[in-house]
Design a protein around this motif. Sequence first.
Motif, PDB file in Angstrom:
ATOM      1  N   THR A 194       0.836  -1.213   0.000  1.00  0.00           N
ATOM      2  CA  THR A 194       0.000   0.000   0.000  1.00  0.00           C
ATOM      3  C   THR A 194       0.867   1.258   0.000  1.00  0.00           C
ATOM      4  O   THR A 194       2.005   1.244   0.467  1.00  0.00           O
ATOM      5  N   ILE A 195       0.311   2.335  -0.530  1.00  0.00           N
ATOM      6  CA  ILE A 195       0.936   3.665  -0.439  1.00  0.00           C
ATOM      7  C   ILE A 195      -0.122   4.612   0.112  1.00  0.00           C
ATOM      8  O   ILE A 195      -1.159   4.828  -0.528  1.00  0.00           O
ATOM      9  N   PHE A 196       0.113   5.132   1.303  1.00  0.00           N
ATOM     10  CA  PHE A 196      -0.841   6.070   1.902  1.00  0.00           C
ATOM     11  C   PHE A 196      -0.482   7.492   1.509  1.00  0.00           C
ATOM     12  O   PHE A 196       0.655   7.933   1.674  1.00  0.00           O
ATOM     13  N   LEU A 197      -1.448   8.216   0.967  1.00  0.00           N
ATOM     14  CA  LEU A 197      -1.216   9.568   0.475  1.00  0.00           C
ATOM     15  C   LEU A 197      -2.164  10.533   1.164  1.00  0.00           C
ATOM     16  O   LEU A 197      -3.365  10.510   0.898  1.00  0.00           O
ATOM     17  N   SER A 198      -1.620  11.345   2.033  1.00  0.00           N
ATOM     18  CA  SER A 198      -2.442  12.416   2.557  1.00  0.00           C
ATOM     19  C   SER A 198      -2.571  13.438   1.428  1.00  0.00           C
ATOM     20  O   SER A 198      -1.586  13.719   0.742  1.00  0.00           O
ATOM     21  N   SER A 199      -3.779  13.961   1.225  1.00  0.00           N
ATOM     22  CA  SER A 199      -3.967  14.861   0.071  1.00  0.00           C
ATOM     23  C   SER A 199      -3.058  16.092   0.193  1.00  0.00           C
ATOM     24  O   SER A 199      -2.715  16.705  -0.805  1.00  0.00           O
ATOM     25  N   ARG A 200      -2.664  16.439   1.425  1.00  0.00           N
ATOM     26  CA  ARG A 200      -1.748  17.577   1.628  1.00  0.00           C
ATOM     27  C   ARG A 200      -0.435  17.390   0.873  1.00  0.00           C
ATOM     28  O   ARG A 200       0.198  18.337   0.462  1.00  0.00           O
ATOM     29  N   ASP A 201      -0.019  16.138   0.766  1.00  0.00           N
ATOM     30  CA  ASP A 201       1.305  15.869   0.195  1.00  0.00           C
ATOM     31  C   ASP A 201       1.267  15.693  -1.323  1.00  0.00           C
ATOM     32  O   ASP A 201       2.310  15.631  -1.962  1.00  0.00           O
ATOM     33  N   LEU A 202       0.096  15.594  -1.871  1.00  0.00           N
ATOM     34  CA  LEU A 202      -0.001  15.433  -3.323  1.00  0.00           C
ATOM     35  C   LEU A 202      -0.037  16.813  -3.991  1.00  0.00           C
ATOM     36  O   LEU A 202      -0.391  17.805  -3.356  1.00  0.00           O
ATOM     37  N   GLN A 203       0.249  16.843  -5.274  1.00  0.00           N
ATOM     38  CA  GLN A 203       0.143  18.110  -6.016  1.00  0.00           C
ATOM     39  C   GLN A 203      -1.306  18.580  -6.112  1.00  0.00           C
ATOM     40  O   GLN A 203      -1.568  19.736  -6.471  1.00  0.00           O
ATOM     41  N   LEU A 204      -2.225  17.704  -5.760  1.00  0.00           N
ATOM     42  CA  LEU A 204      -3.641  18.098  -5.661  1.00  0.00           C
ATOM     43  C   LEU A 204      -3.783  19.329  -4.770  1.00  0.00           C
ATOM     44  O   LEU A 204      -4.593  20.220  -5.040  1.00  0.00           O
ATOM     45  N   ALA A 205      -2.990  19.351  -3.695  1.00  0.00           N
ATOM     46  CA  ALA A 205      -3.052  20.465  -2.741  1.00  0.00           C
ATOM     47  C   ALA A 205      -2.654  21.772  -3.410  1.00  0.00           C
ATOM     48  O   ALA A 205      -3.018  22.848  -2.940  1.00  0.00           O
ATOM     49  N   ARG A 206      -1.900  21.704  -4.510  1.00  0.00           N
ATOM     50  CA  ARG A 206      -1.474  22.915  -5.223  1.00  0.00           C
ATOM     51  C   ARG A 206      -2.263  23.093  -6.511  1.00  0.00           C
ATOM     52  O   ARG A 206      -1.868  23.825  -7.399  1.00  0.00           O
ATOM     53  N   GLY A 207      -3.379  22.401  -6.592  1.00  0.00           N
ATOM     54  CA  GLY A 207      -4.295  22.665  -7.702  1.00  0.00           C
ATOM     55  C   GLY A 207      -4.176  21.757  -8.900  1.00  0.00           C
ATOM     56  O   GLY A 207      -4.830  21.978  -9.922  1.00  0.00           O
ATOM     57  N   GLU A 208      -3.361  20.704  -8.828  1.00  0.00           N
ATOM     58  CA  GLU A 208      -3.325  19.792  -9.974  1.00  0.00           C
ATOM     59  C   GLU A 208      -4.700  19.133 -10.110  1.00  0.00           C
ATOM     60  O   GLU A 208      -5.275  18.665  -9.132  1.00  0.00           O
ATOM     61  N   PRO A 209      -5.235  19.084 -11.313  1.00  0.00           N
ATOM     62  CA  PRO A 209      -6.592  18.558 -11.483  1.00  0.00           C
ATOM     63  C   PRO A 209      -6.702  17.085 -11.073  1.00  0.00           C
ATOM     64  O   PRO A 209      -5.771  16.300 -11.282  1.00  0.00           O
ATOM     65  N   LEU A 210      -7.856  16.758 -10.540  1.00  0.00           N
ATOM     66  CA  LEU A 210      -8.148  15.366 -10.168  1.00  0.00           C
ATOM     67  C   LEU A 210      -8.008  14.430 -11.349  1.00  0.00           C
ATOM     68  O   LEU A 210      -7.524  13.304 -11.223  1.00  0.00           O
ATOM     69  N   LYS A 211      -8.472  14.909 -12.514  1.00  0.00           N
ATOM     70  CA  LYS A 211      -8.451  14.028 -13.688  1.00  0.00           C
ATOM     71  C   LYS A 211      -7.022  13.676 -14.097  1.00  0.00           C
ATOM     72  O   LYS A 211      -6.773  12.591 -14.620  1.00  0.00           O
ATOM     73  N   ASP A 212      -6.084  14.587 -13.828  1.00  0.00           N
ATOM     74  CA  ASP A 212      -4.683  14.277 -14.122  1.00  0.00           C
ATOM     75  C   ASP A 212      -4.130  13.319 -13.065  1.00  0.00           C
ATOM     76  O   ASP A 212      -3.436  12.351 -13.387  1.00  0.00           O
ATOM     77  N   THR A 213      -4.456  13.610 -11.810  1.00  0.00           N
ATOM     78  CA  THR A 213      -4.014  12.740 -10.711  1.00  0.00           C
ATOM     79  C   THR A 213      -4.504  11.308 -10.948  1.00  0.00           C
ATOM     80  O   THR A 213      -3.748  10.340 -10.770  1.00  0.00           O
ATOM     81  N   ALA A 214      -5.752  11.180 -11.359  1.00  0.00           N
ATOM     82  CA  ALA A 214      -6.345   9.847 -11.575  1.00  0.00           C
ATOM     83  C   ALA A 214      -5.573   9.075 -12.646  1.00  0.00           C
ATOM     84  O   ALA A 214      -5.255   7.892 -12.480  1.00  0.00           O
ATOM     85  N   ARG A 215      -5.243   9.768 -13.734  1.00  0.00           N
ATOM     86  CA  ARG A 215      -4.571   9.066 -14.836  1.00  0.00           C
ATOM     87  C   ARG A 215      -3.125   8.730 -14.499  1.00  0.00           C
ATOM     88  O   ARG A 215      -2.621   7.670 -14.869  1.00  0.00           O
TER      89      ARG A 215
END
Length: 301
Positions: free
Chosen positions: A69-90
């Motif tokens: 498993t890889i646990f990702l707090s959303s704070r640590d992802l580029q999502l927190a800086r506005g990277e789109p969900l659709k890009d994160t998903a792909r």
Amino acid sequence: MKHLKRILDLSREEAERFIRRGLELKRRLKAGLPHRPLAGKILALIFEKPSTRTRVSFEAAMLKLGGETIFLSSRDLQLARGEPLKDTARVLSRYVDGIVVRTFGQEVVEELAAFASVPVINGLSDKFHPCQVLSDLMTVVEAGRRLETLRVAWVGDGNNMANSWLEAAALFGFELRLACPEGYEPDQDVLEEVRRRGARIVLTRDPVEAVKDAEVVNTDVWASMGQETEAETRRRVFQPYQVNRELLQHASPGAIVLHCLPAHRGEEITEEVLEGPQSVVWEQSENKMWLHAAVLETLLS
Ligand code: CP
Ligand code: NVA
């Protein structure tokens, strides 16, 4: 691609298979029989809210089945800086074999699922908590009850858990009686959808009416994650909706009490009921791990 965004993503047969398989895996793995169908697979967990049970039970289930498993707090992802969900998903779909997401809006779960090429599993949103209710159903079956003929009471907030119980009632055909204060009813669109599907739903303001002869009595916190600023008002409004000994006396004599936890003793449930002989909450929280194992085994294999 099979996602688990809400209970109504499943057919009744699929939901039954998860419950049956959860019970089988519980027996098998507790007996020490090795079972590692997910060796080489990776599960990512994106959590925007705290979690004890859902996080640890998904991670433990994955490890028990041989995966990682890889646990990702959303704070640590580029999502927190506005990277789109659709890009994160792909992008994540190129690295991992499945994604569990805990978030606020159900639309986040929907968008991840729309763009991911691996299964997306809802680990709680403001609208639904499907895996929790599936493991609750597993607990009910394990306690020897038949889902079809069951009478289930929901006392308190018409929240994400209540919405998922509504969908479960539509799938399995049991009677669900909800007692919620005015303004705190379940989602109108979920109610309409499940009624259209023929679900047997009674919505009342009276906890006694909801609990009368029920074989399962269910409650949850009065203020869910994200509603902290409403907690004070909610404590006042929900006072008559406490699951206590007096209320439980109206239920069927052998009724079991469910609470997905975390519980606030003295608010939605008394210490006496939570720790009492009718409470199955510890089994219920254990069963999350086995039900999640069944879900992961099926969706990630
Ligand atoms: N029941 C449940 O989902 O608990 P956590 O918030 O600890 O995951
Ligand atoms: N309704 C609660 C469930 C917690 C597992 C919440 O959303 O906070």
